[in-house]
Design a protein around this motif. Structure first.
Motif, PDB file in Angstrom:
ATOM      1  N   SER A  12       0.806  -1.091  -0.090  1.00  0.00           N
ATOM      2  CA  SER A  12      -0.132   0.035   0.044  1.00  0.00           C
ATOM      3  C   SER A  12       1.007   1.324   0.052  1.00  0.00           C
ATOM      4  O   SER A  12       1.951   1.269   0.615  1.00  0.00           O
ATOM      5  N   PHE A  13       0.272   2.080  -0.654  1.00  0.00           N
ATOM      6  CA  PHE A  13       1.100   3.425  -0.808  1.00  0.00           C
ATOM      7  C   PHE A  13       0.142   4.817  -0.246  1.00  0.00           C
ATOM      8  O   PHE A  13      -0.909   4.678  -0.783  1.00  0.00           O
ATOM      9  N   MET A  14       0.785   5.466   0.262  1.00  0.00           N
ATOM     10  CA  MET A  14       0.128   6.915   0.784  1.00  0.00           C
ATOM     11  C   MET A  14       0.769   8.076   0.409  1.00  0.00           C
ATOM     12  O   MET A  14       2.064   8.278   0.743  1.00  0.00           O
ATOM     13  N   ASN A  15       0.115   9.115  -0.043  1.00  0.00           N
ATOM     14  CA  ASN A  15       0.854  10.169  -0.382  1.00  0.00           C
ATOM     15  C   ASN A  15       0.735  11.094   0.917  1.00  0.00           C
ATOM     16  O   ASN A  15      -0.275  11.329   1.731  1.00  0.00           O
ATOM     17  N   PRO A  48       0.121   2.615  -7.718  1.00  0.00           N
ATOM     18  CA  PRO A  48       1.189   2.914  -8.698  1.00  0.00           C
ATOM     19  C   PRO A  48       0.891   2.366 -10.059  1.00  0.00           C
ATOM     20  O   PRO A  48      -0.111   1.436 -10.116  1.00  0.00           O
ATOM     21  N   ASP A  49       1.528   2.847 -11.014  1.00  0.00           N
ATOM     22  CA  ASP A  49       1.087   2.303 -12.424  1.00  0.00           C
ATOM     23  C   ASP A  49       1.846   0.884 -12.548  1.00  0.00           C
ATOM     24  O   ASP A  49       0.984   0.071 -13.366  1.00  0.00           O
ATOM     25  N   SER A  50       2.843   0.579 -11.965  1.00  0.00           N
ATOM     26  CA  SER A  50       3.314  -0.906 -11.950  1.00  0.00           C
ATOM     27  C   SER A  50       4.202  -1.113 -10.600  1.00  0.00           C
ATOM     28  O   SER A  50       4.849  -0.103 -10.263  1.00  0.00           O
ATOM     29  N   ILE A  51       4.333  -2.354 -10.687  1.00  0.00           N
ATOM     30  CA  ILE A  51       5.340  -2.867  -9.542  1.00  0.00           C
ATOM     31  C   ILE A  51       6.009  -4.034  -9.992  1.00  0.00           C
ATOM     32  O   ILE A  51       5.463  -4.861 -10.748  1.00  0.00           O
ATOM     33  N   PRO A  57      12.665  13.999  -4.739  1.00  0.00           N
ATOM     34  CA  PRO A  57      13.491  15.604  -4.936  1.00  0.00           C
ATOM     35  C   PRO A  57      12.560  16.314  -5.620  1.00  0.00           C
ATOM     36  O   PRO A  57      11.890  16.108  -6.917  1.00  0.00           O
ATOM     37  N   GLN A  58      12.492  17.562  -5.450  1.00  0.00           N
ATOM     38  CA  GLN A  58      11.652  18.761  -6.388  1.00  0.00           C
ATOM     39  C   GLN A  58      12.485  19.582  -7.139  1.00  0.00           C
ATOM     40  O   GLN A  58      13.958  19.559  -6.804  1.00  0.00           O
ATOM     41  N   LEU A  59      12.102  19.938  -7.950  1.00  0.00           N
ATOM     42  CA  LEU A  59      12.961  21.070  -8.788  1.00  0.00           C
ATOM     43  C   LEU A  59      13.797  22.237  -7.833  1.00  0.00           C
ATOM     44  O   LEU A  59      15.054  22.132  -8.312  1.00  0.00           O
ATOM     45  N   ARG A  60      13.009  22.337  -6.993  1.00  0.00           N
ATOM     46  CA  ARG A  60      13.812  23.598  -6.085  1.00  0.00           C
ATOM     47  C   ARG A  60      14.865  22.994  -5.435  1.00  0.00           C
ATOM     48  O   ARG A  60      15.865  23.613  -4.839  1.00  0.00           O
ATOM     49  N   ASP A  61      15.113  21.654  -5.236  1.00  0.00           N
ATOM     50  CA  ASP A  61      16.307  20.926  -4.648  1.00  0.00           C
ATOM     51  C   ASP A  61      17.684  20.691  -5.637  1.00  0.00           C
ATOM     52  O   ASP A  61      18.664  20.383  -4.874  1.00  0.00           O
ATOM     53  N   ASN A 120       3.152   8.402 -11.245  1.00  0.00           N
ATOM     54  CA  ASN A 120       3.365   9.844 -11.917  1.00  0.00           C
ATOM     55  C   ASN A 120       3.855  10.874 -10.997  1.00  0.00           C
ATOM     56  O   ASN A 120       3.270  11.306 -10.057  1.00  0.00           O
ATOM     57  N   TRP A 121       5.255  10.942 -10.792  1.00  0.00           N
ATOM     58  CA  TRP A 121       6.172  11.632  -9.693  1.00  0.00           C
ATOM     59  C   TRP A 121       5.793  12.968  -9.824  1.00  0.00           C
ATOM     60  O   TRP A 121       6.043  13.719  -8.762  1.00  0.00           O
ATOM     61  N   ASN A 122       5.092  13.537 -10.829  1.00  0.00           N
ATOM     62  CA  ASN A 122       4.904  15.150 -10.749  1.00  0.00           C
ATOM     63  C   ASN A 122       3.819  15.507  -9.829  1.00  0.00           C
ATOM     64  O   ASN A 122       3.964  16.797  -9.503  1.00  0.00           O
ATOM     65  N   THR A 123       3.068  14.873  -9.384  1.00  0.00           N
ATOM     66  CA  THR A 123       1.957  15.156  -8.208  1.00  0.00           C
ATOM     67  C   THR A 123       2.287  14.714  -6.817  1.00  0.00           C
ATOM     68  O   THR A 123       1.686  14.568  -6.048  1.00  0.00           O
ATOM     69  N   ILE A 124       3.563  14.100  -6.772  1.00  0.00           N
ATOM     70  CA  ILE A 124       4.073  13.531  -5.510  1.00  0.00           C
ATOM     71  C   ILE A 124       5.184  13.932  -4.885  1.00  0.00           C
ATOM     72  O   ILE A 124       6.090  14.091  -5.592  1.00  0.00           O
ATOM     73  N   ALA A 125       5.458  14.292  -3.681  1.00  0.00           N
ATOM     74  CA  ALA A 125       6.574  14.766  -2.861  1.00  0.00           C
ATOM     75  C   ALA A 125       7.143  13.912  -1.840  1.00  0.00           C
ATOM     76  O   ALA A 125       8.313  13.858  -1.923  1.00  0.00           O
ATOM     77  N   SER A 126       6.367  13.089  -1.275  1.00  0.00           N
ATOM     78  CA  SER A 126       6.693  12.089  -0.427  1.00  0.00           C
ATOM     79  C   SER A 126       5.736  11.060  -0.233  1.00  0.00           C
ATOM     80  O   SER A 126       4.435  11.528  -0.155  1.00  0.00           O
ATOM     81  N   ILE A 127       6.004   9.855  -0.184  1.00  0.00           N
ATOM     82  CA  ILE A 127       5.162   8.749  -0.010  1.00  0.00           C
ATOM     83  C   ILE A 127       5.461   7.764   1.107  1.00  0.00           C
ATOM     84  O   ILE A 127       6.667   7.670   1.349  1.00  0.00           O
TER      85      ILE A 127
END
Length: 168
Positions: A5-8, A17-20, A66-70, A32-39
């Motif tokens: 199980s995964f939680m934002n 997830p799309d796949s494991i 990691p985010q773009l600002r990092d 889709n990592w564009n919408t996730i900062a930590s899980i």
């Protein structure tokens, strides 16, 4: 996928997830990592079964994306002499990025981890896209390597501009 199980962690919403995949002792899951900062990742007992039949224990883990600002970036301007060269961004003795010389003499290195970098230039005289060592049979010298050991410090969310001065 039922044993994972995964939680934002930003909004506590379960995500799928799309796949494991699991192979060669490596567990991979794709989102889709564009919408996730930590899980938060949870695996039930037996979520992973090894080739020997062994099963995993219950596990919990947190992954920070990691985010773009990092990251930081370097904009490198060369005065001349890099048109037929290979410009390498170095960290220690490792090549981090490599670009082919161009007529604009401007090179941009994005999404760099903060740290200290320097530049190495391989003068590609025969323009074959690689550094050629000495060749005894044809009596050809090795192509020149220019080391710029001046440190370029990259910081998170910063753009550093540097200028390369090359010999006349």
């Amino acid at each position: 996928a039922g044993k994972f199980s995964f939680m934002n962690l930003i909004d506590s919403v379960k995500i799928v997830p799309d796949s494991i995949t699991f192979s060669d002792n490596k567990l991979e899951f794709f989102f889709n990592w564009n919408t996730i900062a930590s899980i938060a990742v949870h695996g039930d007992e037996g979520a992973i079964t090894g080739s020997s039949g062994s099963i995993s224990a219950v596990f919990n883990s947190k992954i920070t994306v990691p985010q773009l600002r990092d990251f930081g970036s370097i904009v490198l301007n060369a005065e001349k002499g890099t048109e037929n060269a290979i410009i390498q961004l170095m960290k220690g003795e490792n090549v981090v990025r490599e670009v082919k010389g161009n007529s604009t003499k401007k090179y941009i290195f994005n999404a760099l981890l903060p740290g200290e970098y320097y530049i190495r230039i391989l003068l590609d005289v025969n323009n074959n896209g690689q550094w050629d060592p000495i060749n005894w049979e044809s009596k050809r010298q090795a192509e020149t390597i220019l080391w710029y050991r001046s440190i370029i410090k990259v910081r998170a969310n910063w753009e550093v501009e540097a200028t390369l001065f090359t010999a006349p």
